[in-house]
Enzyme design. Structure first.
Site, PDB file in Angstrom:
ATOM      1  CG  HIS A 172      -1.888   1.096   1.274  1.00  0.00           C
ATOM      2  ND1 HIS A 172      -1.558   2.373   1.684  1.00  0.00           N
ATOM      3  CD2 HIS A 172      -3.213   1.133   0.960  1.00  0.00           C
ATOM      4  CE1 HIS A 172      -2.627   3.140   1.620  1.00  0.00           C
ATOM      5  NE2 HIS A 172      -3.647   2.416   1.189  1.00  0.00           N
ATOM      6  CG  ASP A 217      -0.817   5.890   3.136  1.00  0.00           C
ATOM      7  OD1 ASP A 217      -0.337   6.822   2.476  1.00  0.00           O
ATOM      8  OD2 ASP A 217      -2.035   5.762   3.351  1.00  0.00           O
ATOM      9  CE  LYS A 218       0.929   0.420   7.483  1.00  0.00           C
ATOM     10  NZ  LYS A 218       1.602   0.867   8.687  1.00  0.00           N
ATOM     11  CD  GLU A 233       7.276  12.071   9.268  1.00  0.00           C
ATOM     12  OE1 GLU A 233       6.423  11.349   8.716  1.00  0.00           O
ATOM     13  OE2 GLU A 233       7.368  12.223  10.494  1.00  0.00           O
ATOM     14  CD  GLU A 258      13.144  15.807  12.763  1.00  0.00           C
ATOM     15  OE1 GLU A 258      12.632  16.341  11.754  1.00  0.00           O
ATOM     16  OE2 GLU A 258      12.504  15.114  13.566  1.00  0.00           O
ATOM     17  CE  LYS A 272      -7.648   0.471   2.024  1.00  0.00           C
ATOM     18  NZ  LYS A 272      -8.306   1.801   1.837  1.00  0.00           N
ATOM     19  CG  PHE A 283      -6.537  -3.018  -7.252  1.00  0.00           C
ATOM     20  CD1 PHE A 283      -5.649  -1.997  -7.580  1.00  0.00           C
ATOM     21  CD2 PHE A 283      -6.662  -3.357  -5.906  1.00  0.00           C
ATOM     22  CE1 PHE A 283      -4.906  -1.326  -6.609  1.00  0.00           C
ATOM     23  CE2 PHE A 283      -5.929  -2.707  -4.926  1.00  0.00           C
ATOM     24  CZ  PHE A 283      -5.054  -1.700  -5.273  1.00  0.00           C
ATOM     25  CG  ASP A 333      -4.176   7.057  -3.168  1.00  0.00           C
ATOM     26  OD1 ASP A 333      -4.025   8.286  -3.309  1.00  0.00           O
ATOM     27  OD2 ASP A 333      -4.854   6.554  -2.262  1.00  0.00           O
ATOM     28  CB  ALA A 334       0.135  10.467  -3.182  1.00  0.00           C
ATOM     29  NE  ARG A 371      -2.207   9.060   3.409  1.00  0.00           N
ATOM     30  CZ  ARG A 371      -2.228   9.611   2.189  1.00  0.00           C
ATOM     31  NH1 ARG A 371      -2.582  10.878   2.051  1.00  0.00           N
ATOM     32  NH2 ARG A 371      -1.893   8.912   1.141  1.00  0.00           N
ATOM     33  CE  LYS A 372      -4.338   3.482   4.908  1.00  0.00           C
ATOM     34  NZ  LYS A 372      -4.328   4.900   4.524  1.00  0.00           N
ATOM     35  CE  LYS A 413       6.364  10.627  14.870  1.00  0.00           C
ATOM     36  NZ  LYS A 413       5.078  10.895  15.535  1.00  0.00           N
ATOM     37  CE  LYS A 437      11.652  12.383  16.877  1.00  0.00           C
ATOM     38  NZ  LYS A 437      13.067  12.261  17.306  1.00  0.00           N
ATOM     39  CG  ASP A 480       3.991  10.834  19.006  1.00  0.00           C
ATOM     40  OD1 ASP A 480       3.186  11.045  19.919  1.00  0.00           O
ATOM     41  OD2 ASP A 480       4.231  11.653  18.108  1.00  0.00           O
TER      42      ASP A 480
END
Length: 409
Positions: A32, A34-35, A60, A73, A188, A252, A260-261, A266-267, A287, A291, A293
């Protein structure tokens, strides 16, 4: 160490326990868009940590047709060349399986615009404002993090998400092995799970969308996919044929960043609990473990899982909160959703005794300063078995005996 305040008001359940209902979670495959970006971000992080266990990173990626941009960074001893990041990215893209006209590991342009970590952020991490000089690190950012566990599966994970991940992983293994060459990397899944009295009893419907080669019919795709669903679900859980959806658009072929960008991070619901529990908002991939998060979300899962594995509750949600540059969490919140006899406050106090929840304490307890992150970038960060080299250390249940001894669970 001093204990922090906890909130005692009961939080609403993500779903109602004592009724009949359908709850749905989705997953996305390693291919995918994003992945792909998550994988490259984490692969670069692994490269940094392999060189310097104290490396800092916030990396990123953005991907579209024949282009990937890597930004963010880093801080690492000895430096880390842009050419090395590009090499890591190309290797990750190749390993996923992209060698297509619109996105290819060897032909797509990769632009690296990574810079040094901000000195303002670094000083807050290097020395916490609430610790003596040289004795503690501060959190790399403010934020809230959640952990969750539930006893509806052996992995203490929500069933819809667990099976969504497992189906796509099975398809990816078949593609990589050559058993399903007709399939492409992008896919998906979505599992709508029927619950009765808070327990999963079968799939109400299954949706799989997967990239495929030109000329493959949708009937063929359906039969390629079918055993990877039937063999993953427990016996008798397969939905009726009219509730088994495969590529509902009917085609597909164009997939990945050409279709798709993609963006790193984002997931986040796919990465965590599939919507069955809260998410604090922060993404994980790219990260480093200073961090919170990432590291505190891992710690919260570890603690919640141990509570449920110890038999103290059937379900547990745990929230941590932090301030940038401050070592100790501002709050520790435990909610067992009415499934425990033990007081929430007592559980919270015990967990803080058994684990130092400062960023440094979490990293040491779970041994996070290791190159173990690229493998987390697809099919979920939670519900995976701990690995010999330290991967998925937050899935260990090594606090169970202490908790049982304390509470008689």
């Amino acid at each position: 160490m001093p204990k922090v305040a906890i909130a005692m008001a009961p939080a609403p359940n993500a779903v109602t326990d004592n009724t009949r209902y359908v709850f749905t979670s989705e997953s996305v495959a390693e291919g995918h868009p994003d992945k792909i970006c998550d994988r490259v971000s984490d692969a670069i992080l692994d490269g940094l940590l392999a060189q310097d266990p104290e490396a800092r990173a916030g990396v990123e990626c953005f991907a579209t047709t024949n282009l990937m941009v890597i930004g963010g960074e880093i801080r690492v001893k000895g430096g880390f060349a842009a050419s090395k990041m590009e090499e890591i990215a190309r290797h990750a893209i190749k390993d996923i399986g992209y060698e297509q006209d619109g996105f290819s590991w060897d032909r797509s342009k990769i632009q690296v615009v990574v810079h040094e970590q901000s000195a303002d952020i670094a000083q807050g991490v290097d020395q916490a404002s609430d610790e003596k000089e040289g004795e503690g690190e501060g959190a790399g950012d403010q934020g809230i993090m959640f952990g969750y566990a539930v006893n509806e599966t052996a992995e203490f994970m929500p069933a819809p998400l667990l099976y969504s991940h497992a189906i796509l992983r099975s398809l990816a293994e078949a593609r990589h092995s050559g058993a399903a060459p007709q399939l492409g990397p992008d896919a998906k899944s979505q599992v709508c799970m029927q619950y009765e009295n808070g327990k999963p009893v079968g799939a109400a419907s299954i949706l799989i969308s997967t990239q495929h080669a030109e000329g493959v019919t949708q009937a063929q795709v359906r039969e390629i996919i079918r055993p990877h669903v039937e063999n993953i679900l427990p016996a008798g859980w397969m939905p009726t044929e009219d509730k088994f959806y495969v590529n509902p658009t009917g085609r597909f072929v164009i997939g990945g960043p050409d279709g798709d960008a993609g963006l790193t991070g984002r997931k986040i619901i796919v990465d965590t609990y599939g919507g069955a529990a809260p998410h604090g908002g922060g993404a994980f991939s790219g990260k480093d473990p200073t961090k919170v998060d990432r590291s505190a979300a891992y710690a919260a899962r570890y603690l919640a899982k141990n509570v449920v594995a110890a038999g103290l509750a059937r379900k547990c949600t745990l929230q941590l909160s932090y301030a940038i540059g401050v070592a100790r969490p501002l709050s520790v919140y435990v909610n067992t959703h009415g499934t425990a006899e033990v007081d929430h406050h007592a559980i919270s106090q015990a967990l803080q005794e058994y684990m130092d929840l400062s960023p440094r304490g979490i990293r040491r307890h779970l041994q996070l300063n290791r190159p173990i992150y690229a493998r987390t970038s697809a099919y979920g960060h939670f519900g995976r078995p701990p690995e010999a080299d330290g991967g998925f250390s937050w899935e260990k249940t090594d606090l169970v005996e202490k908790l049982r001894a304390k509470f008689g669970g």
